[in-house]
Design a protein around this motif. Structure first.
Motif, mmCIF file in Angstrom:
data_model
loop_
_atom_site.group_PDB
_atom_site.id
_atom_site.type_symbol
_atom_site.label_atom_id
_atom_site.label_comp_id
_atom_site.label_asym_id
_atom_site.label_seq_id
_atom_site.Cartn_x
_atom_site.Cartn_y
_atom_site.Cartn_z
ATOM 1 N N LEU A 207 19.766 15.353 -42.794
ATOM 2 C CA LEU A 207 20.427 16.609 -42.441
ATOM 3 C C LEU A 207 20.437 16.815 -40.924
ATOM 4 O O LEU A 207 21.469 17.166 -40.337
ATOM 5 C CB LEU A 207 19.707 17.773 -43.135
ATOM 6 N N TYR B 48 15.484 13.737 -46.577
ATOM 7 C CA TYR B 48 16.490 14.801 -46.623
ATOM 8 C C TYR B 48 16.561 15.520 -45.277
ATOM 9 O O TYR B 48 17.642 15.715 -44.716
ATOM 10 C CB TYR B 48 16.162 15.778 -47.753
ATOM 11 N N THR C 32 26.733 18.998 -45.033
ATOM 12 C CA THR C 32 25.482 19.590 -45.517
ATOM 13 C C THR C 32 25.464 19.664 -47.036
ATOM 14 O O THR C 32 24.458 19.315 -47.660
ATOM 15 C CB THR C 32 25.301 21.001 -44.913
ATOM 16 N N LEU C 33 26.557 20.098 -47.618
ATOM 17 C CA LEU C 33 26.624 20.185 -49.082
ATOM 18 C C LEU C 33 26.529 18.819 -49.746
ATOM 19 O O LEU C 33 25.800 18.657 -50.728
ATOM 20 C CB LEU C 33 27.932 20.861 -49.504
ATOM 21 N N ILE D 81 25.201 16.016 -48.596
ATOM 22 C CA ILE D 81 23.840 15.486 -48.419
ATOM 23 C C ILE D 81 22.867 16.213 -49.345
ATOM 24 O O ILE D 81 22.031 15.583 -50.002
ATOM 25 C CB ILE D 81 23.399 15.619 -46.939
ATOM 26 N N SER D 82 23.005 17.529 -49.429
ATOM 27 C CA SER D 82 22.114 18.317 -50.288
ATOM 28 C C SER D 82 22.289 17.946 -51.758
ATOM 29 O O SER D 82 21.306 17.808 -52.485
ATOM 30 C CB SER D 82 22.360 19.815 -50.089
ATOM 31 N N LYS E 53 29.718 22.018 -42.989
ATOM 32 C CA LYS E 53 29.355 22.545 -44.317
ATOM 33 C C LYS E 53 29.561 21.489 -45.396
ATOM 34 O O LYS E 53 28.752 21.353 -46.306
ATOM 35 C CB LYS E 53 30.175 23.793 -44.641
ATOM 36 N N PHE F 44 20.553 14.601 -52.441
ATOM 37 C CA PHE F 44 19.095 14.673 -52.493
ATOM 38 C C PHE F 44 18.585 15.522 -53.650
ATOM 39 O O PHE F 44 17.517 15.238 -54.191
ATOM 40 C CB PHE F 44 18.524 15.125 -51.148
ATOM 41 N N VAL F 45 19.319 16.534 -54.053
ATOM 42 C CA VAL F 45 18.921 17.310 -55.233
ATOM 43 C C VAL F 45 18.978 16.418 -56.475
ATOM 44 O O VAL F 45 18.056 16.430 -57.300
ATOM 45 C CB VAL F 45 19.802 18.571 -55.405
#
Length: 168
Positions: free
Chosen positions: A76, A72, A31-32, A34-35, A28, A38-39
């Motif tokens: 991921l 992304y 994932t967070l 990386i997110s 998690k 990319f955001v």
């Protein structure tokens, strides 16, 4: 005193070591992080497209958005695949960490070489009550071994165990 150098006929088998996987909440955290990256990247690209005339006139800006989305998804996916490969083992005289998908790495640090051990918590890891164990050996200024994705309790227990082993 007589010198002896006996031949070793059977090498220790690393495959026989019982490795323990890192905590599932670390996925998690990966994932967070990386997110979020990319955001922010997507937002920067969007704002550049909106406010910078040269970027707005760029004919391949759609390709830039698609490339960012593909990166992304790839990043991921790579972190999901690599997550299950991150494992560690604490033995009587050393700590071993293995990771890697294409290029597999197994690092073993004997307690006799360890100078000190630190516990680090990033803001995202702290959110999930996770920590990283940083192991430093003598004669080097960088971290020699990092085990991320441990529960804070587990990291503290391992640190205490290693400290007990190196301090007698």
């Amino acid at each position: 005193m007589e010198f002896s150098n006996i031949e070793i006929l059977e090498l220790p088998n690393i495959a026989k070591i019982h490795f323990k996987g890192i905590h599932k909440n670390y996925l998690k955290v990966l994932t967070l992080s990386i997110s979020i990256f990319f955001v922010v990247s997507f937002l920067i690209l969007f704002l550049l497209d909106l406010y910078v005339p040269k970027v707005a006139a760029f004919h391949y800006k759609t390709h830039s958005y698609v490339a960012l989305i593909l990166m992304y998804v790839f990043t991921l996916t790579w972190s999901f695949v690599g997550f299950s490969k991150k494992k560690y083992a604490i033995r009587e005289k050393d700590i071993t960490y293995k990771s890697g998908v294409l290029m597999k790495t197994v690092t073993t640090v004997p307690f006799s070489r360890i100078q000190h051990v630190e516990i680090n918590e990033s803001p995202l890891a702290r959110l999930f009550k996770l920590a990283a164990l940083d192991v430093f050996t003598a004669g080097d200024s960088s971290t020699d071994l990092v085990v991320r994705g441990l529960t804070k309790t587990e990291a503290l227990e391992i640190k205490e165990f290693i400290n007990h082993q190196i301090n007698g």
